[in-house]
Design an enzyme around this catalytic site. Structure first.
Site, PDB file in Angstrom:
ATOM      1  N   ARG A  12     -13.587 -13.662  -1.977  1.00 16.98           N
ATOM      2  CA  ARG A  12     -12.867 -14.416  -0.834  1.00 16.98           C
ATOM      3  C   ARG A  12     -13.457 -14.988  -0.021  1.00 16.98           C
ATOM      4  O   ARG A  12     -12.996 -16.047   0.599  1.00 16.98           O
ATOM      5  CB  ARG A  12     -11.715 -13.217  -0.204  1.00 16.98           C
ATOM      6  CG  ARG A  12     -10.686 -12.809  -1.142  1.00 16.98           C
ATOM      7  CD  ARG A  12      -9.636 -12.217  -0.347  1.00 16.98           C
ATOM      8  NE  ARG A  12      -8.691 -11.765  -1.416  1.00 16.98           N
ATOM      9  CZ  ARG A  12      -7.740 -11.003  -1.372  1.00 16.98           C
ATOM     10  NH1 ARG A  12      -7.696  -9.725  -0.324  1.00 16.98           N
ATOM     11  NH2 ARG A  12      -6.685 -10.665  -2.112  1.00 16.98           N
TER      12      ARG A  12
ATOM     13  N   ASP B 162      -7.416  -7.487   4.308  1.00 23.17           N
ATOM     14  CA  ASP B 162      -6.522  -8.329   3.530  1.00 23.17           C
ATOM     15  C   ASP B 162      -6.141  -9.672   4.270  1.00 23.17           C
ATOM     16  O   ASP B 162      -5.423 -10.251   3.909  1.00 23.17           O
ATOM     17  CB  ASP B 162      -5.300  -7.534   3.147  1.00 23.17           C
ATOM     18  CG  ASP B 162      -5.543  -6.571   1.914  1.00 23.17           C
ATOM     19  OD1 ASP B 162      -6.624  -6.836   1.409  1.00 23.17           O
ATOM     20  OD2 ASP B 162      -5.032  -5.668   1.694  1.00 23.17           O
TER      21      ASP B 162
ATOM     22  N   SER C 129     -13.595   2.043   2.354  1.00 22.66           N
ATOM     23  CA  SER C 129     -12.576   1.878   1.547  1.00 22.66           C
ATOM     24  C   SER C 129     -11.659   2.992   1.425  1.00 22.66           C
ATOM     25  O   SER C 129     -11.681   3.877   1.075  1.00 22.66           O
ATOM     26  CB  SER C 129     -13.320   1.674   0.011  1.00 22.66           C
ATOM     27  OG  SER C 129     -12.241   1.518  -1.023  1.00 22.66           O
TER      28      SER C 129
ATOM     29  N   SER D 241       0.788  -1.348   0.155  1.00 24.81           N
ATOM     30  CA  SER D 241       0.011   0.007  -0.006  1.00 24.81           C
ATOM     31  C   SER D 241       0.929   1.126  -0.028  1.00 24.81           C
ATOM     32  O   SER D 241       0.518   2.295  -0.671  1.00 24.81           O
ATOM     33  CB  SER D 241      -0.877  -0.100   1.250  1.00 24.81           C
ATOM     34  OG  SER D 241      -2.010  -0.653   1.426  1.00 24.81           O
TER      35      SER D 241
ATOM     36  N   GLN E 166      -9.006   2.675  -0.861  1.00 24.52           N
ATOM     37  CA  GLN E 166      -8.723   3.084  -2.147  1.00 24.52           C
ATOM     38  C   GLN E 166      -9.758   4.251  -2.642  1.00 24.52           C
ATOM     39  O   GLN E 166      -9.197   5.151  -3.170  1.00 24.52           O
ATOM     40  CB  GLN E 166      -9.049   1.893  -3.186  1.00 24.52           C
ATOM     41  CG  GLN E 166      -8.176   0.795  -2.764  1.00 24.52           C
ATOM     42  CD  GLN E 166      -8.288  -0.356  -3.578  1.00 24.52           C
ATOM     43  OE1 GLN E 166      -9.407  -0.479  -4.204  1.00 24.52           O
ATOM     44  NE2 GLN E 166      -7.420  -1.457  -3.487  1.00 24.52           N
TER      45      GLN E 166
ATOM     46  N   GLY F 119      -6.122  -3.210  -7.904  1.00 26.77           N
ATOM     47  CA  GLY F 119      -7.444  -2.234  -7.733  1.00 26.77           C
ATOM     48  C   GLY F 119      -6.815  -1.061  -7.281  1.00 26.77           C
ATOM     49  O   GLY F 119      -7.328  -0.040  -7.467  1.00 26.77           O
TER      50      GLY F 119
ATOM     51  N   ARG G 267      -3.644 -13.809  -2.143  1.00 27.19           N
ATOM     52  CA  ARG G 267      -3.850 -14.139  -0.717  1.00 27.19           C
ATOM     53  C   ARG G 267      -4.557 -15.243  -0.457  1.00 27.19           C
ATOM     54  O   ARG G 267      -4.198 -15.618   0.703  1.00 27.19           O
ATOM     55  CB  ARG G 267      -4.650 -12.771  -0.101  1.00 27.19           C
ATOM     56  CG  ARG G 267      -4.066 -11.378  -0.590  1.00 27.19           C
ATOM     57  CD  ARG G 267      -4.034 -10.741   0.778  1.00 27.19           C
ATOM     58  NE  ARG G 267      -3.475  -9.119   0.171  1.00 27.19           N
ATOM     59  CZ  ARG G 267      -2.286  -8.679   0.577  1.00 27.19           C
ATOM     60  NH1 ARG G 267      -1.353  -9.695   1.110  1.00 27.19           N
ATOM     61  NH2 ARG G 267      -1.867  -7.764   0.054  1.00 27.19           N
TER      62      ARG G 267
ATOM     63  N   ARG H  63     -14.355  -5.928 -11.007  1.00 25.24           N
ATOM     64  CA  ARG H  63     -14.318  -5.589  -9.760  1.00 25.24           C
ATOM     65  C   ARG H  63     -15.257  -4.163  -9.874  1.00 25.24           C
ATOM     66  O   ARG H  63     -15.134  -3.417 -10.830  1.00 25.24           O
ATOM     67  CB  ARG H  63     -13.066  -5.155  -8.962  1.00 25.24           C
ATOM     68  CG  ARG H  63     -12.502  -6.720  -8.705  1.00 25.24           C
ATOM     69  CD  ARG H  63     -11.204  -6.589  -8.147  1.00 25.24           C
ATOM     70  NE  ARG H  63     -11.285  -5.855  -6.836  1.00 25.24           N
ATOM     71  CZ  ARG H  63      -9.978  -5.792  -6.160  1.00 25.24           C
ATOM     72  NH1 ARG H  63      -8.883  -5.897  -6.669  1.00 25.24           N
ATOM     73  NH2 ARG H  63     -10.189  -4.806  -4.884  1.00 25.24           N
TER      74      ARG H  63
ATOM     75  N   LYS I 230     -13.041  -8.405  -3.921  1.00 30.57           N
ATOM     76  CA  LYS I 230     -11.397  -8.366  -4.002  1.00 30.57           C
ATOM     77  C   LYS I 230     -10.856  -9.250  -5.065  1.00 30.57           C
ATOM     78  O   LYS I 230     -11.638  -9.304  -5.953  1.00 30.57           O
ATOM     79  CB  LYS I 230     -10.892  -9.040  -2.688  1.00 30.57           C
ATOM     80  CG  LYS I 230     -11.157  -8.070  -1.405  1.00 30.57           C
ATOM     81  CD  LYS I 230     -10.566  -6.774  -1.410  1.00 30.57           C
ATOM     82  CE  LYS I 230     -11.023  -5.895  -0.462  1.00 30.57           C
ATOM     83  NZ  LYS I 230     -10.486  -4.569  -0.447  1.00 30.57           N
TER      84      LYS I 230
HETATM   85  C1  S3P Z   1      -5.915  -1.058  -0.208  1.00 31.24           C
HETATM   86  C2  S3P Z   1      -7.139  -0.861   0.266  1.00 31.24           C
HETATM   87  C3  S3P Z   1      -7.953  -2.000   0.496  1.00 31.24           C
HETATM   88  C4  S3P Z   1      -6.910  -3.274   0.352  1.00 31.24           C
HETATM   89  C5  S3P Z   1      -6.041  -3.326  -0.868  1.00 31.24           C
HETATM   90  C6  S3P Z   1      -5.115  -2.259  -0.667  1.00 31.24           C
HETATM   91  C7  S3P Z   1      -5.025   0.419  -0.370  1.00 31.24           C
HETATM   92  O1  S3P Z   1      -8.709  -2.082  -0.442  1.00 31.24           O
HETATM   93  O2  S3P Z   1      -7.781  -4.334   0.190  1.00 31.24           O
HETATM   94  O3  S3P Z   1      -5.534  -4.643  -0.961  1.00 31.24           O
HETATM   95  O4  S3P Z   1      -3.784   0.271  -0.560  1.00 31.24           O
HETATM   96  O5  S3P Z   1      -5.587   1.423  -0.031  1.00 31.24           O
HETATM   97  P1  S3P Z   1     -10.272  -1.250   0.032  1.00 31.24           P
HETATM   98  O6  S3P Z   1     -10.003   0.013   0.608  1.00 31.24           O
HETATM   99  O7  S3P Z   1     -10.849  -1.125  -1.227  1.00 31.24           O
HETATM  100  O8  S3P Z   1     -10.868  -2.252   1.049  1.00 31.24           O
END
Ligand code: S3P
Length: 433
Positions: free
Chosen positions: A347, A316, A169, A26, A171, A97, A391, A125, A343
């Site tokens: 999962r 995760d 989220s 991340s 992200q 993602g 994972r 996704r 994901k």
């Molecule tokens: C991540 C946020 C998570 C995680 C992903 C990495 C990130 O996703 O599952 O592997 O780096 O911001 P979400 O925020 O969409 O849950």
């Protein structure tokens, strides 16, 4: 058997060892995406060289950022966001993602004309979760049916918004914060549940005008510096080594210089509450992130109940926690895990499928995942279906530590997404046959 699969067995040894992990995935994404917004030169050390982060690296190079890689160090020279290329034929998000959701904030806010595609998993996704806020900010994005490809068009400049998060989220939050930073005015994001906060920390480290009060984050445009970044060890990859050690007999391992951010170390806090012999110690702060050591010993766990508001912190790690729960005494309940369906694979389906094949009872009840523990050993050959999800492959590698027979993993190659050369790290716990 295809060339991507492996068959493994427990190595059965008493492991006493120190490990250091490659950089956290991340943070590595953000070191390139946010780090290169300013103009100038900087280095990124302990870059993990995994497929997901290399995807981000390739996309940023297409935007006009010069990146040279020597070993695990990146030498980055950026023209700054106002000089990024304004027209790019196509960007490929591959399996990542994080790449797609975060870079979309930059593309939309700068009015860069391009499209984003991805592999089969990423193309399944949900993307509406980023398109909706970006459109509210004035972005021009075309998307069909909530999925890639995304088509980005020029716009007349985006503006800040007040946005209440609809899904928990990091992200999505990061996408809006990046777009907000590059837009006119002020952007406020209000989280419904806390999620990982690496974007906020990285922005702060680079000198951005960002304020965080509980679940509210306020950002506006300001000058960003280019600064060297050391990426702490990946705690999500370390999670599998920790699991192998717990499941083993008489093992003690130490993991040094690993990320200990409060919102990422919940895996360890939960293991502690399950009775694991595990401790951590913060030794330094690097780029606004806590870094330190973890020491863990083999031991027996007891089941637990994990609340919905904790789920984003361990999103995760739920596959590996589910495996550990299968070998714990009693029942473990993960409450409100619906997001796991979206994901790299579904999962929930992948965890249930493989645990059931191992003879472990599970239940998916509404939004809750329930694992009935008490398993001691696996006494038959098992076949792990990874659903091509890194994972899931890494989780069920750890099952081999408690197997008297063999474990077949149908796609080991997919672990390159987050953890290249992972097998070298596990060779004291398992061996390939
Ligand atoms: C991540 C946020 C998570 C995680 C992903 C990495 C990130 O996703 O599952 O592997 O780096 O911001 P979400 O925020 O969409 O849950």
């Amino acid at each position: 058997m295809n060339t991507n699969s492996i068959i493994i067995k427990s190595a059965g040894g008493l492991v006493k060892k120190n490990y250091s992990m490659l950089g956290d995935k991340s943070i590595a994404h953000r070191a390139i995406l946010l780090g290169a917004l300013g103009s100038g030169e900087y280095k990124v050390k302990n870059f993990p060289n995994n497929k997901d982060c290399s995807t981000t690296l390739n996309c940023m190079m297409q935007l006009g950022v010069d990146i040279k890689k020597i070993g695990n160090t990146l030498y980055i020279s950026s023209p700054g966001y106002s000089n990024f290329n304004k027209k790019i034929y196509s960007l490929n998000g591959e399996n990542s993602g994080t790449t797609v959701r975060l870079i979309s904030g930059i593309l939309a806010a700068l009015g860069i004309e391009t499209k984003i595609i991805g592999d089969e998993s990423l193309s399944g996704r949900p993307m509406g979760r980023i398109v909706e806020p970006l459109e509210l900010m004035g972005g021009k994005i075309k998307m069909e049916d909530n999925h890639l490809p995304l088509y980005f068009h020029n716009n007349s400049g985006m503006h800040g918004i007040n946005y209440h998060m609809k899904v928990a989220s990091a992200q999505v939050k990061s996408c809006i914060l990046m777009a907000g930073f590059l837009s006119k005015g002020v952007t406020k994001v209000i989280e419904n549940m806390y999620t990982r906060d690496h974007t906020e920390r990285m922005f702060k480290f680079l000198g951005a005008d960002i304020k965080i009060i509980d679940k509210e984050i306020v950002i506006r445009n300001s000058k960003l510096q280019c600064k060297d970044i050391f990426i702490p060890g990946d705690i999500s990859s370390a999670a599998y080594l920790i699991a192998c050690c717990i499941l083993g007999t008489g093992c003690t391992i130490t993991i040094t210089d690993v990320l200990l951010n409060e919102r990422r170390r919940k895996y360890i806090d939960i293991l502690k509450s399950m009775g694991a012999k595990i401790k951590y110690n913060t030794t330094k702060i690097l780029n606004e992130e806590k870094v330190g050591d973890i020491v863990v010993c083999s031991g027996i766990l007891k089941g637990t109940s994990i609340d919905k508001n904790i789920i984003p912190y361990i999103i995760d790690e739920i596959p590996i926690l589910s495996l550990l729960a299968a070998f714990a005494k009693g029942v473990t309940i993960f409450k409100g895990v619906e997001e796991l369906k979206y994901k790299e694979s579904n999962r929930i389906e992948a965890i249930i499928y493989n645990l059931n094949n191992m003879g472990v009872k599970t239940k998916f009840d509404g939004e809750d995942l329930i694992i009935y523990g008490e398993k001691k050993y696996i006494d038959k050959n098992i076949y792990i279906k990874t659903f091509n999800d890194h994972r899931i492959a890494l989780t069920f590698l750890c099952a081999a530590v408690r197997s008297k027979e063999t474990v077949f993993i149908d796609n080991w190659a997919c672990t390159d997404i987050s953890f290249p050369n992972a097998i070298n790290y596990f060779k004291d716990f398992i061996r390939i046959i």
